[in-house]
Design an enzyme around this catalytic site. Structure first.
Site, short mmCIF file in Angstrom:
data_model
loop_
_atom_site.label_atom_id
_atom_site.label_comp_id
_atom_site.label_asym_id
_atom_site.label_seq_id
_atom_site.Cartn_x
_atom_site.Cartn_y
_atom_site.Cartn_z
N ASP A 145 0.83 -1.20 0.00
CA ASP A 145 0.00 0.00 0.00
C ASP A 145 0.87 1.26 0.00
OD1 ASP A 145 -2.88 1.17 0.60
OD2 ASP A 145 -1.49 2.18 1.95
N ALA A 173 -4.91 2.12 -1.19
CA ALA A 173 -4.53 1.32 -2.34
C ALA A 173 -4.95 -0.13 -2.16
CB ALA A 173 -3.02 1.41 -2.58
N ASP A 174 -4.65 -0.71 -0.99
CA ASP A 174 -5.04 -2.09 -0.72
C ASP A 174 -6.55 -2.26 -0.73
OD1 ASP A 174 -3.11 -4.13 -0.39
OD2 ASP A 174 -2.32 -3.16 1.39
N LEU A 175 -7.23 -1.46 0.09
CA LEU A 175 -8.68 -1.61 0.19
C LEU A 175 -9.37 -1.19 -1.10
CD1 LEU A 175 -9.13 -0.23 3.82
CD2 LEU A 175 -9.10 -2.62 3.08
N GLY A 178 -9.20 -4.04 -3.48
CA GLY A 178 -10.20 -5.04 -3.13
C GLY A 178 -11.59 -4.65 -3.58
#
Length: 397
Positions: A145, A173-175, A178
């Site tokens: 992230d 970025a990660d979430l 997803g």
């Protein structure tokens, strides 16, 4: 909260071959909507997030793992082992979706890439989540992230002027990757109803962070200048930021001309509209620092709550700045059931965030607590044996 009606994704099977955050978050959201999510983990260690974070509740699994893996069943498979890979292939025959987040090329080396698995099941929707996507000169770069926030521009525009770069503490970025993957997966499932075929989805942390940078890229293209940090302020409206009252900070959102006029009337500062620096929203954005300076002497005369009550009474958005301890017990979060207690075979119960969207006809529910490592091995293998996809002796492994 429970529902007798089938949830929207009941009957959809998802194979979660991902770790850490983006992939597990994606699969948890699908599980919350009723999908049967089977989490496929490496033997002995499992998802590396099981062992992350510096604190524990009662068990060995980290709170971070517990937060991202409800509504899943766990089985361990060594995908470098041909026998275990055959179990995966059997599962693929029953699956609708596969989600993986290995570095590009790893899935192919293991024989679990889209081309291999779609030959087994042409209806398969296969999502790969990586740091930078499957193509391009950065495809093989490791991605987290923080790296995506740095390379997308997010880090450069966050925080305050003339300070060290400030990462957004929420893993955007990660979430975001997803969430975008869920969007792609559900779109592909709908499209499959017409085409009869699945497809490959290529999502990345970089593109998620960049894709969420709507205002920042718009400012760059409109002005020719890269956005710089502006603290809590907004790039398109002013005043729209944190301001200082007698006893501390609160936020205001006079985000259009009507709200601005109401705001300055409530403050008894209507003369500000005669100042050409503040007459229009564009002018206020250009002169944001001077505007907040001109408002400071007035705002410091009352407490935060006094200003919030006054502004809300005339329809101007305003709010206190809550920390997370205050946010999760606020009357609105409680009313919206944004904290839930999840039963767990080791933890007993633990707190988790509730469902961020509400489905009136088929409300989401926690059907399965975050699984222990390999908890559902026998159950899942027995299902495959019952379908004739594994020999009977496999159910005992």
């Amino acid at each position: 909260m429970t529902s007798k009606a089938e949830q929207p994704l009941s009957g959809i099977r998802v194979l979660d071959i991902s770790q850490v955050m983006a992939g597990p978050f994606c699969c948890m959201l699908l599980g919350d909507m009723g999908a049967d999510v089977i989490k496929i983990e490496p033997p002995k260690t499992g998802d590396s997030t099981r062992h992350s974070m510096g604190f524990r509740l009662k068990g060995e699994d980290s709170p971070g793992f517990l937060a991202l893996n409800r509504n899943k069943r766990s089985i361990t498979l060594d995908l470098k082992n041909p026998e275990d890979r055959e179990v995966l292939y059997a599962l693929v025959k029953t699956a609708d979706v596969v989600v993986e987040n290995a570095r590009p090329g790893v899935a192919a080396r293991l024989g679990i890439d889209y081309d291999t698995l779609s030959a087994i099941n042409p209806k398969l929707v296969y999502a790969s989540i990586s740091g930078f996507g499957q193509t391009g000169p950065w495809a093989q770069h490791p991605g987290f992230d923080l790296i995506a926030q740095a390379t997308s521009g997010v880090l450069s525009s966050n925080g305050f002027p003339d300070m060290e770069p400030a990462k957004n503490s929420i893993a955007v970025a990660d979430l975001g990757a997803g969430l975008f993957s869920v969007y792609g997966i559900l779109s592909a499932i709908i499209g499959r109803q017409t085409s009869g075929k699945g497809q490959y989805i290529d999502a990345s942390l970089l593109e998620a962070a960049l894709g969420l940078s709507i205002w920042e890229t718009t400012e760059y293209w409109g002005t020719g200048k890269a956005p710089t940090p502006i603290g809590s302020a907004n790039r398109m409206s002013a005043p729209y930021q944190a301001v200082l009252a007698r006893d501390g900070w609160f936020v205001i959102g006079a985000a259009n001309q009507g709200l601005w006029l109401t705001f300055i009337k409530a403050l008894d500062r209507e003369e500000l509209q005669q100042d050409p620096r503040y007459a229009t929203n564009a002018a206020r954005v250009a002169n944001r620092t001077e505007l907040i300076g001109d408002l400071a002497g007035t705002l410091i005369t009352r407490t935060r709550q006094e200003w919030i009550d006054l502004l809300l009474s005339v329809g101007v958005p305003a709010a206190p700045i809550l920390d997370y301890g205050e946010a999760v017990v606020s009357e609105q979060a409680v009313a919206r059931e944004m904290v839930q207690m999840i039963p767990h075979p080791v933890e007993g119960e633990f707190r988790a965030l509730g469902f961020p969207v509400k489905m009136r006809g088929t409300p989401q529910q926690v059907r399965i607590p975050p699984p222990l490592l390999n908890q559902h091995n026998e159950e899942i293998r027995a299902e495959l044996v019952a379908k004739g996809l594994l020999p009977a002796e496999e159910s005992a492994q």
